[in-house]
Design a protein around this motif. Structure first.
Motif, PDB file in Angstrom:
ATOM      1  N   VAL A 127      20.577  17.472  84.711  1.00 11.16           N
ATOM      2  CA  VAL A 127      19.933  16.168  84.474  1.00 11.16           C
ATOM      3  C   VAL A 127      20.985  15.064  84.480  1.00 11.16           C
ATOM      4  O   VAL A 127      20.786  14.008  85.092  1.00 11.16           O
ATOM      5  N   ALA A 128      22.128  15.312  83.826  1.00  9.49           N
ATOM      6  CA  ALA A 128      23.185  14.291  83.767  1.00  9.49           C
ATOM      7  C   ALA A 128      23.690  13.940  85.164  1.00  9.49           C
ATOM      8  O   ALA A 128      23.957  12.778  85.467  1.00  9.49           O
ATOM      9  N   HIS A 143      22.023  13.929  87.842  1.00 17.23           N
ATOM     10  CA  HIS A 143      21.030  13.167  88.599  1.00 17.23           C
ATOM     11  C   HIS A 143      20.674  11.831  87.950  1.00 17.23           C
ATOM     12  O   HIS A 143      19.755  11.156  88.403  1.00 17.23           O
ATOM     13  N   MET A 144      21.406  11.466  86.916  1.00 22.42           N
ATOM     14  CA  MET A 144      21.166  10.144  86.323  1.00 22.42           C
ATOM     15  C   MET A 144      21.974   9.107  87.078  1.00 22.42           C
ATOM     16  O   MET A 144      23.012   9.432  87.664  1.00 22.42           O
ATOM     17  N   TRP A 160      17.599   1.115  84.682  1.00 19.83           N
ATOM     18  CA  TRP A 160      17.135   2.506  84.733  1.00 19.83           C
ATOM     19  C   TRP A 160      17.980   3.418  83.868  1.00 19.83           C
ATOM     20  O   TRP A 160      17.466   4.308  83.197  1.00 19.83           O
ATOM     21  N   THR A 161      19.296   3.155  83.883  1.00 25.64           N
ATOM     22  CA  THR A 161      20.189   3.976  83.055  1.00 25.64           C
ATOM     23  C   THR A 161      19.827   3.812  81.580  1.00 25.64           C
ATOM     24  O   THR A 161      19.725   4.806  80.844  1.00 25.64           O
ATOM     25  N   CYS A 204      16.586   5.585  80.840  1.00 23.87           N
ATOM     26  CA  CYS A 204      16.825   7.050  80.797  1.00 23.87           C
ATOM     27  C   CYS A 204      17.481   7.446  79.480  1.00 23.87           C
ATOM     28  O   CYS A 204      17.065   8.415  78.830  1.00 23.87           O
ATOM     29  N   LEU A 205      18.506   6.683  79.059  1.00 23.65           N
ATOM     30  CA  LEU A 205      19.250   7.041  77.846  1.00 23.65           C
ATOM     31  C   LEU A 205      18.357   6.947  76.601  1.00 23.65           C
ATOM     32  O   LEU A 205      18.404   7.816  75.731  1.00 23.65           O
ATOM     33  N   SER A 210      18.621  17.026  75.479  1.00 20.40           N
ATOM     34  CA  SER A 210      19.090  15.634  75.563  1.00 20.40           C
ATOM     35  C   SER A 210      20.527  15.492  75.076  1.00 20.40           C
ATOM     36  O   SER A 210      21.297  14.709  75.625  1.00 20.40           O
ATOM     37  N   VAL A 226      22.725  16.514  77.771  1.00 17.38           N
ATOM     38  CA  VAL A 226      22.682  15.503  78.841  1.00 17.38           C
ATOM     39  C   VAL A 226      23.573  14.322  78.460  1.00 17.38           C
ATOM     40  O   VAL A 226      24.403  13.885  79.265  1.00 17.38           O
ATOM     41  N   TYR A 240      26.796  13.289  80.434  1.00 17.41           N
ATOM     42  CA  TYR A 240      26.774  11.984  81.087  1.00 17.41           C
ATOM     43  C   TYR A 240      28.004  11.165  80.676  1.00 17.41           C
ATOM     44  O   TYR A 240      28.623  10.501  81.510  1.00 17.41           O
TER      45      TYR A 240
END
Lengths: 290, 92
Positions: free
Chosen positions: A87-88, A90-91, A98-99, A102-103, A166, A169, A173
């Motif tokens: 997932v990380a 594809h962020m 958007w970031t 998502c966060l 999460s 992720v 990230y």
């Protein structure tokens, strides 16, 4: 020749040590005292030596709970770590709306208290009123986590994955964001494949945060109590009775303070050992042999 | 101060006193003669404090293994623990 370390700075942490003494060391000492004695209440204790340790070490019930605990922790780590990294990866790499969205979305499950997570999934999985249970039974699946051990395990694993992936992720990230663009530019010039970029740039740079993620997820899943207790209560039968649930049953349910204290010490030592191994690996990663 | 709730016994008090004495001794030793971390057979950097921690943790597991295999008393396990501690301080 390495420079000797001056340990005198440790005196500066004395206030914290005093605080830890009251919150952790004194209770731990009490548990050790309980582990060598039998009690029938009224603060009356009788010395029994190592009897409780022998009983716990040879107990099939504890062995079974330990087996379930190890299996649960392994499954959690095998799912959450690769999924979190995936997932990380594809962020969005650049900061933007958007970031941020998502966060925030990813951080939401981490903000929910454990018992609330358990209650959410307990209702979510119910066949009569829960969305998940209702959909699965409508699709023809014979799903009932209160009666079937496999369903109970699947529910608890999915719940934990939902709750904690999460964290992996976010850590991954953070590791990815710390990689300078020059590395990606060099990889582009070399026409490196996506796999090569991951294998030779991203993974080595994420190594430290991934070790922290594994350590945190290991400790937390190895000590898990509230969520499975709320969802299944350790059942059906003993199918989801993990170490901490078994320990609480022994200490509070049966009021076997001595065996429970011995159990706690063994449990604590196992976690201490694994944490020390992880800590040592983390602190020594990347150090060249002298 | 009433410490009855902590259920102290002489053996456990001696055990904790020994650990406290070891920690105090190691602290005094580190102040008097600071030592450089070194790399032993585990290929990790260890200070004397680390070696004490490894010794104590390893000894705890030796005792648990002994109890699960042979039961009490632990005299022979303590001999193994002493050998383990000496080995850790010498080679780790």
């Amino acid at each position: 020749m390495t420079k000797p370390i001056n340990q005198r700075a440790w005196f500066l942490v004395l206030p914290v040590l005093i605080l830890v003494a009251f919150s952790a060391v004194i209770p731990l000492m009490t548990v050790v005292n309980y582990a060598f004695q039998d009690s029938f209440g009224n603060n009356e204790f009788f010395w029994v030596g190592f009897e409780w340790f022998e009983e716990i070490l040879r107990s099939e019930r504890v062995h079974d709970a330990l087996g379930r605990q190890i299996l649960f922790t392994l499954i959690i780590l095998v799912i959450e770590i690769p999924l979190g990294v995936f997932v990380a990866l594809h962020m969005p790499r650049k900061s933007g709306t958007w970031t941020s969205i998502c966060l925030v979305l990813l951080a939401l499950p981490l903000l929910i208290p454990w018992n609330v997570v358990g209650t959410i999934w307990q209702i979510f999985g119910r066949v009569d009123i829960g969305l998940l249970g209702y959909i699965l039974s409508s699709l023809g699946f014979d799903y009932n986590y209160t009666q079937d051990s496999f369903d109970a395990w699947v529910t608890i694993i999915i719940m934990d994955v939902w709750h904690w992936t999460s964290l992996v992720v976010l850590l991954s990230y953070a590791g990815l964001r710390s990689i300078p663009d020059a590395y990606y530019q060099a990889a582009k010039i070399d026409q490196a494949s996506r796999w090569s970029i991951f294998r030779h740039i991203e993974l080595p740079k994420m190594k430290n945060v991934l070790l922290i993620a594994i350590l945190l997820r290991f400790m937390d899943s190895f000590m898990i109590y509230t969520e499975p207790f709320v969802v299944t209560g350790g059942g059906p039968g003993n199918a989801t009775t993990f170490l901490s649930i078994d320990l609480v049953k022994m200490a509070i349910g049966q009021f076997d303070l001595g065996p429970a204290a011995a159990f706690s010490i063994i449990y604590f030592l196992v976690i201490l050992l694994v944490c020390w191994v992880f800590y040592t690996v983390m602190m020594n990663t990347g150090k060249v042999d002298g | 101060m009433d410490l009855a709730w902590m259920a102290w016994t002489t053996p456990t008090a001696i055990f904790f006193s020994l650990i406290a004495l070891m920690l105090i001794g190691m602290t005094v030793w580190a102040i008097i003669k600071p030592q450089a971390p070194r790399r032993g057979i585990l290929r990790i950097e260890t200070t004397p404090g680390d070696r004490l921690f490894i010794s104590l943790l390893g000894s705890a597991f030796i005792c648990l293994l002994w109890l699960s295999l042979f039961g009490s008393p632990l005299w022979w396990a303590l001999v193994f623990c002493a050998c383990f501690m000496v080995s850790v301080f010498k080679w780790v």
